[in-house]
Design an enzyme around this catalytic site. Structure first.
Site, PDB file in Angstrom:
ATOM      1  CD  GLU A 169      -2.977  -0.598  -0.132  1.00 36.52           C
ATOM      2  OE1 GLU A 169      -3.027  -0.215  -1.317  1.00 36.52           O
ATOM      3  OE2 GLU A 169      -3.348  -1.788   0.321  1.00 36.52           O
ATOM      4  CG  ASP A 222      -6.030   2.093  -8.109  1.00 38.68           C
ATOM      5  OD1 ASP A 222      -5.337   1.217  -7.304  1.00 38.68           O
ATOM      6  OD2 ASP A 222      -6.518   3.022  -7.637  1.00 38.68           O
TER       7      ASP A 222
END
Length: 394
Positions: free
Chosen positions: A40, A183
């Protein structure tokens, strides 16, 4: 969570398109949301991340226009948004339409001949859940433009990687969200039953087997319904901290910091906050490598341990968790999860947990009860499998 099948959504999109624009779409394309298994905030630091594409998708009914105008409608929004392609900017059209218009703008900036479009979108990706509804929107439209304009950008992995870069530019420069590219890469390059190991320095990708069901486990996603908005400044401030640390350390990206030299590196940083930010990034990149090795050897317990360590790092060092995410992950662990962590940009959104297949309902119910005890908004939990990437559906 929508229970509609893909076929039902496609038919709904075709009907709504015809009602809105007065003619049939030339096709319907879709792209998936994503869950990041681990890694992340590493993408904009040149690091590694490990997303999977979700079964939940955004669908776009699209037809070309000959007048250089983009008209957009959504099943989730009222009205039609219209913009002249030559006038697309960070201010125009604004709102959700910027994600669509930005794709066409970025393709034109790359030298492609892109027509005006009529676009109607519908989605089963939960908005604001940290599951990348924005990239799913961009990539569904990008897939449509590639086909309608004959750009050939869905033909192979290399072409899809180039199209992902276009969508990244659209989100960064027109939509104004400083995302790092994971993404869009996940939406365009993922395969069924695999996770996508993405190197955000070289943009090389590798498929890693991810089939929990065969081992008797499931990936449980919990949408906390807590606030999640990447353009509200918190995400950008984390990115700014990383850039400041790079300047002080004399490196281009935090990927260059060797985990074995982390302690010595942290001593060069002037504030506790910068030290903690860098610690998270360096250790998180290392955790991705360990998780890939564990998945390849079938060691799900080690993957769970890495999930837990990742969440602690995001909570304490990067400070992007929130009380809802902490309660959801802790409750999942208490009810037998191998590991649990928040996923996505943070500050709300969703968490994931590896749980036994037969325990999905039990863990979901326990999380519901914990949220009720804390006075939180009721969450939504659902098991997911790794799905495929952007495609033409009709």
């Amino acid at each position: 969570m929508s229970e509609r099948t893909a076929e039902q959504v496609v038919e709904s999109v075709r009907a709504a398109f015809a009602e809105t624009f007065g003619h049939e779409p030339e096709g319907v394309w879709s792209a998936p949301g994503r869950v990041n298994l681990i890694g992340e905030h590493t993408d904009y630091n040149g690091g590694l991340c490990l997303p999977i594409a979700l079964p939940h998708r955004t669908y776009a009914g699209v037809s070309h226009r000959d007048d250089g105008i983009l008209r957009m409608a959504s099943a989730q929004q009222d009205g039609v948004v219209e913009v002249v392609l030559d006038e697309v900017s960070p201010e125009q059209p604004g709102g959700w339409g910027s994600y669509v218009a930005g794709v066409l703008w970025a393709l034109r900036e790359e030298g492609h001949d892109v027509p005006g479009l009529d676009v109607l979108v519908d989605s089963t990706v939960p908005v604001g859940a940290g599951l990348s509804s924005s990239a799913a929107l961009e990539c569904s439209v990008a897939a449509a433009v590639s086909d309608l304009a004959g750009l050939g950008l869905l033909e192979d992995a290399g072409s899809r990687a180039r199209l992902a870069q276009v969508c990244i530019r659209a989100e960064n420069e027109i939509a104004g969200a400083p995302t790092g590219g994971m993404d869009q890469s996940a939406a365009l390059l993922s395969d069924d039953a695999t996770a996508l190991l993405l190197d955000c320095r070289s943009w090389q990708t590798e498929q890693v087997p991810f089939d929990l069901a065969s081992a008797g486990y499931a990936l449980l996603v919990t949408d906390t319904h807590a606030h999640h908005e990447l353009v509200d400044g918190q995400y950008g401030s984390r990115r700014d901290s990383c850039q400041e640390a790079c300047r002080i350390l004399g490196v281009d990206q935090l990927r260059e910091v060797d985990p074995s030299e982390l302690d010595a590196t942290l001593e060069k940083l002037p504030t506790d906050e910068l030290q903690r930010r860098v610690k998270h990034i360096v250790t998180e990149i290392d955790r991705v490598e360990q998780a890939v090795a564990a998945l390849r050897s079938g060691d799900l317990e080690e993957v769970g341990r890495l999930f837990d360590a990742s969440h602690v790092s995001m909570r304490d060092d990067y400070e992007i968790s929130c009380e809802e995410l902490d309660v959801a992950t802790e409750t999942a662990r208490q009810h037998g999860a191998l590991g649990a962590r928040m996923t996505g940009g943070g500050f709300g959104g969703s968490c994931i947990a590896i749980v036994r297949s037969e325990s999905v309902d039990e863990v979901s119910t326990a999380i519901d009860a914990s949220f009720a005890d804390h006075g939180f908004t009721a969450p939504s939990s659902f098991a997911v499998t790794a799905a495929g990437s952007a495609r033409r559906d009709r």
